[in-house]
Design a protein around this motif. Structure first.
Motif, mmCIF file in Angstrom:
data_model
loop_
_atom_site.group_PDB
_atom_site.id
_atom_site.type_symbol
_atom_site.label_atom_id
_atom_site.label_comp_id
_atom_site.label_asym_id
_atom_site.label_seq_id
_atom_site.Cartn_x
_atom_site.Cartn_y
_atom_site.Cartn_z
ATOM 1 N N ARG A 37 0.833 -1.210 0.000
ATOM 2 C CA ARG A 37 0.000 0.000 0.000
ATOM 3 C C ARG A 37 0.867 1.258 0.000
ATOM 4 O O ARG A 37 0.559 2.235 -0.678
ATOM 5 C CB ARG A 37 -0.953 0.001 1.194
ATOM 6 C CG ARG A 37 -2.150 -0.906 0.997
ATOM 7 C CD ARG A 37 -3.248 -0.649 2.019
ATOM 8 N NE ARG A 37 -2.765 -0.580 3.386
ATOM 9 C CZ ARG A 37 -2.741 -1.592 4.257
ATOM 10 N NH1 ARG A 37 -3.181 -2.772 3.883
ATOM 11 N NH2 ARG A 37 -2.302 -1.434 5.475
ATOM 12 N N TYR A 38 1.957 1.230 0.767
ATOM 13 C CA TYR A 38 2.855 2.381 0.775
ATOM 14 C C TYR A 38 3.431 2.619 -0.622
ATOM 15 O O TYR A 38 3.456 3.754 -1.100
ATOM 16 C CB TYR A 38 3.991 2.196 1.792
ATOM 17 C CG TYR A 38 4.976 3.325 1.724
ATOM 18 C CD1 TYR A 38 4.719 4.518 2.394
ATOM 19 C CD2 TYR A 38 6.127 3.241 0.940
ATOM 20 C CE1 TYR A 38 5.596 5.589 2.297
ATOM 21 C CE2 TYR A 38 7.006 4.311 0.842
ATOM 22 C CZ TYR A 38 6.733 5.475 1.522
ATOM 23 O OH TYR A 38 7.596 6.529 1.415
ATOM 24 N N ILE A 39 3.898 1.559 -1.253
ATOM 25 C CA ILE A 39 4.464 1.689 -2.599
ATOM 26 C C ILE A 39 3.425 2.284 -3.546
ATOM 27 O O ILE A 39 3.724 3.184 -4.340
ATOM 28 C CB ILE A 39 4.974 0.330 -3.130
ATOM 29 C CG1 ILE A 39 6.204 -0.128 -2.345
ATOM 30 C CG2 ILE A 39 5.277 0.411 -4.623
ATOM 31 C CD1 ILE A 39 6.631 -1.558 -2.639
ATOM 32 N N GLU A 40 2.203 1.803 -3.474
ATOM 33 C CA GLU A 40 1.158 2.309 -4.365
ATOM 34 C C GLU A 40 0.876 3.787 -4.121
ATOM 35 O O GLU A 40 0.788 4.574 -5.069
ATOM 36 C CB GLU A 40 -0.122 1.494 -4.191
ATOM 37 C CG GLU A 40 -1.193 1.880 -5.178
ATOM 38 C CD GLU A 40 -2.390 0.959 -5.118
ATOM 39 O OE1 GLU A 40 -2.866 0.569 -6.198
ATOM 40 O OE2 GLU A 40 -2.836 0.628 -4.006
ATOM 41 N N ILE A 41 0.761 4.182 -2.866
ATOM 42 C CA ILE A 41 0.517 5.592 -2.553
ATOM 43 C C ILE A 41 1.693 6.444 -3.028
ATOM 44 O O ILE A 41 1.509 7.503 -3.633
ATOM 45 C CB ILE A 41 0.260 5.788 -1.047
ATOM 46 C CG1 ILE A 41 -1.061 5.145 -0.650
ATOM 47 C CG2 ILE A 41 0.257 7.279 -0.688
ATOM 48 C CD1 ILE A 41 -1.267 5.036 0.855
ATOM 49 N N ASN A 83 4.618 8.743 8.863
ATOM 50 C CA ASN A 83 5.543 9.883 8.902
ATOM 51 C C ASN A 83 6.136 10.161 7.526
ATOM 52 O O ASN A 83 6.254 11.320 7.116
ATOM 53 C CB ASN A 83 6.659 9.636 9.914
ATOM 54 C CG ASN A 83 6.158 9.674 11.332
ATOM 55 O OD1 ASN A 83 5.121 10.256 11.632
ATOM 56 N ND2 ASN A 83 6.877 9.030 12.229
ATOM 57 N N ARG A 84 6.531 9.121 6.809
ATOM 58 C CA ARG A 84 7.105 9.294 5.471
ATOM 59 C C ARG A 84 6.115 9.977 4.532
ATOM 60 O O ARG A 84 6.485 10.848 3.751
ATOM 61 C CB ARG A 84 7.519 7.951 4.875
ATOM 62 C CG ARG A 84 8.719 7.327 5.501
ATOM 63 C CD ARG A 84 9.981 8.030 4.996
ATOM 64 N NE ARG A 84 11.160 7.412 5.512
ATOM 65 C CZ ARG A 84 12.125 6.868 4.779
ATOM 66 N NH1 ARG A 84 12.035 6.881 3.471
ATOM 67 N NH2 ARG A 84 13.169 6.349 5.349
ATOM 68 N N LEU A 85 4.857 9.546 4.596
ATOM 69 C CA LEU A 85 3.848 10.136 3.712
ATOM 70 C C LEU A 85 3.536 11.574 4.098
ATOM 71 O O LEU A 85 3.303 12.420 3.232
ATOM 72 C CB LEU A 85 2.579 9.280 3.693
ATOM 73 C CG LEU A 85 2.740 7.929 2.995
ATOM 74 C CD1 LEU A 85 1.502 7.069 3.204
ATOM 75 C CD2 LEU A 85 3.046 8.100 1.516
ATOM 76 N N GLU A 86 3.540 11.871 5.392
ATOM 77 C CA GLU A 86 3.309 13.249 5.824
ATOM 78 C C GLU A 86 4.452 14.166 5.382
ATOM 79 O O GLU A 86 4.226 15.339 5.087
ATOM 80 C CB GLU A 86 3.142 13.313 7.346
ATOM 81 C CG GLU A 86 1.816 12.783 7.821
ATOM 82 C CD GLU A 86 1.704 12.719 9.334
ATOM 83 O OE1 GLU A 86 2.689 13.038 10.054
ATOM 84 O OE2 GLU A 86 0.628 12.332 9.817
ATOM 85 N N GLU A 87 5.665 13.634 5.343
ATOM 86 C CA GLU A 87 6.839 14.421 4.952
ATOM 87 C C GLU A 87 7.033 14.488 3.435
ATOM 88 O O GLU A 87 7.826 15.301 2.954
ATOM 89 C CB GLU A 87 8.096 13.824 5.588
ATOM 90 C CG GLU A 87 8.114 13.910 7.091
ATOM 91 C CD GLU A 87 9.223 13.085 7.716
ATOM 92 O OE1 GLU A 87 9.995 12.422 6.979
ATOM 93 O OE2 GLU A 87 9.315 13.089 8.955
ATOM 94 N N MET A 88 6.317 13.676 2.711
ATOM 95 C CA MET A 88 6.487 13.604 1.265
ATOM 96 C C MET A 88 6.049 14.921 0.621
ATOM 97 O O MET A 88 4.932 15.378 0.857
ATOM 98 C CB MET A 88 5.656 12.436 0.728
ATOM 99 C CG MET A 88 5.950 12.039 -0.665
ATOM 100 S SD MET A 88 5.025 10.513 -1.061
ATOM 101 C CE MET A 88 5.399 10.436 -2.793
#
Length: 119
Positions: A37-41, A83-88
């Motif tokens: 899911r992370y990879i897809e997002i 956290n990674r997605l918020e910082e992206m």
């Protein structure tokens, strides 16, 4: 089957990084699904913001992520991804300006297919 994502040489290590020999099947499957899911997002957000996600352009990002999630439990992985997605820097606002161009035809086809499945 329509497949869209990052290069295998990056996705395989990322998918396997959090799994340990002590994980039961349910835990291993949760970890695999979280990574997928992370990879897809990640890919969708990069794509709608016209950012590359070829192996050469995201290699360091993915290898650092492999190190961060290696042998971690489900809750820790969830927190790391959040956290990674918020910082992206690429966010969903790119969808407003998103359109077809000469190099994203495969993605637009995938995006349309995925949208039809969800609705």
């Amino acid at each position: 089957m329509i497949r869209y994502g990052i290069a295998d040489l990056l996705s395989y290590p990322l998918l396997l990084a959090p799994i340990t020999i002590n994980d039961d099947d349910d835990t291993a499957n949760k970890k695999l699904n979280m990574v997928a899911r992370y990879i897809e997002i990640f890919v969708v957000r990069r794509s709608i913001n016209y950012r590359r996600f070829s192996a050469s352009s995201i290699r360091n990002t993915m290898y650092n992520l492999v190190k961060d999630i290696r042998s971690k439990d489900v809750l820790t992985i969830e927190m790391i991804f959040k956290n990674r997605l918020e910082e992206m820097p690429e966010d969903w606002d790119g969808l407003i300006q998103f359109g077809l161009h000469g190099q994203n035809k495969r993605f637009v086809k995938f995006f349309s297919f995925a949208n039809n499945i969800l609705h």
